[in-house]
Write a protein that holds these residues in place. Sequence first.
Motif, PDB file in Angstrom:
ATOM      1  N   ALA A  74       0.842  -1.212   0.000  1.00  0.00           N
ATOM      2  CA  ALA A  74       0.000   0.000   0.000  1.00  0.00           C
ATOM      3  C   ALA A  74       0.871   1.254   0.000  1.00  0.00           C
ATOM      4  CB  ALA A  74      -0.926  -0.004   1.218  1.00  0.00           C
ATOM      5  N   ALA A 125      -4.071   0.020   3.543  1.00  0.00           N
ATOM      6  CA  ALA A 125      -4.118   1.292   2.780  1.00  0.00           C
ATOM      7  C   ALA A 125      -4.234   2.479   3.735  1.00  0.00           C
ATOM      8  CB  ALA A 125      -5.291   1.266   1.810  1.00  0.00           C
ATOM      9  N   ALA A 172       0.520   4.727  -1.912  1.00  0.00           N
ATOM     10  CA  ALA A 172       0.546   6.044  -1.251  1.00  0.00           C
ATOM     11  C   ALA A 172       1.622   6.939  -1.870  1.00  0.00           C
ATOM     12  CB  ALA A 172       0.805   5.853   0.241  1.00  0.00           C
ATOM     13  N   MET A 183      -4.470   2.261  -4.348  1.00  0.00           N
ATOM     14  CA  MET A 183      -5.189   2.587  -3.100  1.00  0.00           C
ATOM     15  C   MET A 183      -6.683   2.295  -3.258  1.00  0.00           C
ATOM     16  SD  MET A 183      -2.833   3.495  -1.048  1.00  0.00           S
ATOM     17  CE  MET A 183      -3.125   4.619   0.312  1.00  0.00           C
TER      18      MET A 183
END
Length: 309
Positions: free
Chosen positions: A119, A183, A123, A169
């Motif tokens: 994740a 996430a 990001a 995401m």
Amino acid sequence: MDSLVQTTAFQQKIDQDLNIEPKDHMPDAYRSHLIRQISQHAHSEVIGMQPEGNWITRAPSLRAKQILLAKIQDEGGHGLYLYSAAETLGISREEMIEQLHSGKAKYSNIFNYPTLTWADIGAIGWLVDGAAIVNQVSLQRTSFGPYARAMVRICKEESFHQRQGYEIMANMMKGTAEQREMAQDAMNRFWWPALMMFGPHDGDSPHSGDAFLWKIKRKSNDELRQKFIDKTIDQATLIGLTVPDPELKWNAEKEGYDHGEIDWDEFHRVIRGNGPCNKQRMAHHVKYHEEGAWVREAAAAYKQRKNEF
Ligand code: 3HC
């Protein structure tokens, strides 16, 4: 032409929104300001390849691996454009690398944080490249020609980077409870360092005065940060992510979000070399720069040989 006349002519070109090109007269202070900013921008692009490269072998699918490889390759290319733009100002690649290795030159704070889960790759693409786009779209109008032109090319590729991160995401937020938690954890760890990418508050920015006088900057650190916040919060809400800022509040008067204060102690700690991954990032860069010396020597020898005929 004496230097006062030259400097007046230089400032007139800036005031008329004309680009300054490498062969134009420019005050030493303008030159060194640009060398500082462009070389640090280039360092950021190359160091930024490390946290993402950490996940190439662990990408969850062949498609994800191909996208990540393409993105990282793009970042290396961005570094090349920017080092080349800086070289037109009279500094060599070797000098810039030496400044990076000695700690004299910085790179973006954001790349001193670890990428702990997949994740984080989402990001980084969504938040870090998203922040970079806001900053770099503004830099397309910077006064130094080679820098402005490099930004046009970089921004096109940056949009792909931001979209692929947001897709990661969004998909994870449609996944299992564990994936949604992953996430949200990545959002929590990267949100504030992404806001720090825009630099200190305008009143605490020692370079912004000259940057505006010479139209190196067209928007201030805080203006760009606000623009990023306002566009990103809606994207987060849309996929069910919570922005880790309890003071976030829509301000109808300014037509933007008010937000909590950034931890500037953390910012200064990280950019002074004491972030979670600073030492690892530099050791990696030094190791592979030294291991790659033979490639540079071979390329230089080939070029010399070629010039002899
Ligand atoms: N990380 C590290 N250092 C930072 C910083 C950050 N996020 N923000 C500011 N600083 C440093 C400045 O370099 C300066 O230190 P120095 O005198 O040693 O160079 C000091 O803090 C004061 O900051 P100022 O705001 O006065 O400095 P600037 O006028 O240079 O503004 C900036 C800072 C907004 C980052 C500007 O330099 C800039 O726009 N740079 C180009 C964009 C850039 O470098 N982006 C880095 C990310 S690249 C990236 O994300 C790639 C993407 O594809 C993943």
